[in-house]
Design a protein around this motif. Structure first.
Motif: not given
Length: 615
Positions: A463-490
């Motif tokens: 791979s190459q050095v990349y940027t990580v967007p905020y949205g990987v830890m933000v669920p589409k539902t639930v207004d006060n929950l963040l997921l900084p470890v089990p993040v969103s990805g394939s």
């Protein structure tokens, strides 16, 4: 609705509320710890609920050889952690000591040192409460969720058996498994996506020589397979600090017998095997029988056949799975239920994995079917006597490489860490919360199969050095929950995000985002991105990596801000060089204004400073 409120009322009557905090963080992993610290720096209170009796996750449990491909790509609180590690060795042993050399600028450390440094960082923040032996179970009764807002969660106090309730304004899932997100009913993925879904390199079923090409059996089809887990072992060959590895009670010799032929012939899973013939393997058998080590290219001898070792200070090692071996400390297939199982099953598997690894080492050191000189070499190593004293010198936590992967506001795949043009950057995310870098890396999903020269799913792609967007830890539902470890990805995309430096950085961003959401009275998905990035830069985070810039540089914040807007697309900012005409034209196009600069004379930083002032 009345029934829900009635259930909640009944629970409140029977469960004691143990505190109201700004942030309730489930999981004392480095991601969770950095979230708490970052929020504390913004004046917010946190409680960290850790299931075990020790905080620190994997860096406190053997992962002392920090997994990062480009040092300097990830900074912020992670860089502070690394600098404190180095300071420990300098203060304890002297600046010119071997321990300081072996700590590799703080990137390599003993498990006990990793835990101690994280404990120190937490202790300095009076707004953080750390509660150990608190277990969160994925049960509907353990979460109160009303109108897309988590009101409270309930955990088991493993010391007294009582249930405790914790209220918060923002909740963070910092578990490796994603238990809190699952309880909140956030959609998640398990297993491997097929190549047909996102067009990813390495997706689905892949048989690949380590360091070499894909081989027969590769279909790239998706399935439910979860990459294998192991323990990161702290080993030593120092007799004064070495504990002999004992035969486990549930020893099963049949699990290890395939190692015998591997050792005698030198057969392994590396790319070198493409040039090894059966005649060479038989010749190697005769060579070993004369008391020599293997001479097959790429083959390793003794304990290194079982575990890939990286040197740590004080004659210790971080012992990971051996990438070149058919059987090693990974235990594929049996871990597949882990992500969605309860803790009773997980604890049983953890004991099974420990017994398997201890049995493997005992076999290598004692089974007479193996060459005598191999056994002798293997027996030079044992567990470090001064680590994990309360757990028989064995790591306390399973290396959970991948659990649930949630489907968040942004779904990270290989395209996010792969340059579209060779030598250039991957896509730059304007909403970046950190830069990071590690290969697309996955361990085997299946055990050794007959007539296969490699293991299914054991792979690495660049791979190459990349940027990580905020949205990987933000669920589409639930207004006060963040997921900084089990993040969103394939599966493959997650395989580079899942390194502790990246998790620490995402956790740091989660802590600041939580504080901003609380202060602005907004949903976590609506946090002001510019404000979040400015706070991250104040805490020395790197949002986009430049080889010639560090957070201490006076123009760092300017370069970070403009870099995310496309003004500095290369790998170097070159701030002290004169601006050229093509670059000036690019900047005028991006800013939609005429810039007062003379190509070949005006320094790049002078032009950018004027642009930055007028943003």
């Amino acid at each position: 609705m009345k029934n829900i409120l009635l259930i909640a009322l009944c629970l409140l009557m029977t469960v004691a509320v143990y505190g109201q905090y700004d942030l309730v963080i489930v999981g004392g992993t480095p991601g969770g710890i950095m979230a708490g610290i970052a929020a504390a720096k913004q004046g917010k209170t946190s409680v960290i609920l850790e299931r075990t009796n020790h905080i620190g996750g994997l860096p406190a449990n053997g992962l002392g050889a920090t997994d990062i491909a480009t040092r300097g790509a990830t900074t912020g609180l992670f860089a502070e952690f690394i600098s404190r590690v180095k300071k420990h060795y300098v203060t304890t042993y002297g600046e010119n000591s071997k321990q300081v050399k072996d700590c590799s600028e703080g990137f390599h450390f003993e498990p006990s040192v990793g835990e101690s440094v994280l404990e120190q960082m937490l202790a300095e923040q009076k707004n953080i409460t750390v509660l150990k032996m608190r277990q969160f179970d994925v049960l509907e009764k353990n979460i109160t969720l009303y109108d897309d807002v988590i009101q409270s969660i309930r955990v088991l106090n493993r010391e007294n058996g009582k249930t405790e309730e914790y209220k918060g304004k923002v909740f963070l899932d910092a578990t490796y498994e994603g238990d809190l997100g699952a309880a909140a009913k956030i959609p998640f993925r398990l297993g491997r996506e097929g190549k047909d879904e996102f067009g990813e390199t390495g997706a689905g079923v892949v048989y690949k020589y380590w360091g070499g090409p894909e081989g027969e059996g590769t279909t790239f089809q998706g399935d439910n397979a979860v990459q294998s887990y192991n323990y990161r072992l702290c080993l030593t060959n120092n007799p004064a600090n070495r504990v002999e590895i004992q035969k486990p009670l549930k020893y099963n010799r049949e699990e290890y017998v395939s190692l015998i032929e591997d050792v005698w012939t030198g057969r392994h899973t590396g790319v070198q095997m493409l040039n090894v013939t059966e005649a060479m393997l038989e010749e190697n058998r005769k060579h070993i029988a004369k008391g020599n080590p293997s001479k097959i290219p790429g083959d390793v001898w003794g304990i290194a056949r079982l575990t890939n070792m990286v040197t740590l200070p004080n004659e210790k090692t971080d012992g990971n799975n051996q990438h070149m071996a058919f059987i090693s400390t990974d235990l594929p297939e049996e871990n597949w239920p882990w992500p969605t199982s309860g803790w009773a099953w997980r604890d049983a598997y953890a004991q099974r994995l420990r017994s398997y690894i201890e049995g493997l080492f005992w076999f290598a050191q004692n089974d007479k079917a193996l060459p005598e000189n191999f056994r002798k070499a293997a027996k030079e190593w044992g567990f470090a006597k001064d680590e994990y004293k309360d757990n028989g010198n064995f790591p306390r936590q399973v290396y959970v490489r991948e659990g649930r992967r949630f489907e968040g506001e942004y779904f990270f795949t290989t395209k996010d860490a792969t340059p579209t043009t060779p030598g250039q950057r991957p896509v730059v995310h304007p909403a970046s919360i950190t830069a990071s870098h590690y290969a697309f890396d996955s361990h085997a999903v299946r055990k050794r199969e007959p007539n296969r020269p490699h293991l299914d799913g054991f792979l690495s792609y660049p791979s190459q050095v990349y940027t990580v967007p905020y949205g990987v830890m933000v669920p589409k539902t639930v207004d006060n929950l963040l997921l900084p470890v089990p993040v969103s990805g394939s599966h493959i995309g997650f395989s580079t995000l899942r390194m502790e430096p990246c998790w620490m950085a995402i956790g740091q961003a989660a802590g600041i985002a939580s504080a901003l959401a609380i202060d602005s009275h907004v949903k976590v998905r609506n946090v002001d991105m510019k404000a979040l990035q400015n706070k991250l830069l104040e805490q020395n985070a790197t949002l986009i990596y430049y080889r010639d810039l560090q957070p201490a540089d006076p123009d760092f914040k300017m370069a970070q801000t403009l870099g995310l807007l496309g003004y500095l697309p290369g790998w170097e900012a070159k701030l002290n060089e004169p601006v050229d005409q093509p670059t000036l034209a690019l900047w005028e196009k991006l800013s939609n204004r005429k810039l007062a600069a003379e190509p070949g004379k005006t320094l790049r930083k002078e032009v950018l400073q004027n642009l930055f002032k007028n943003l």
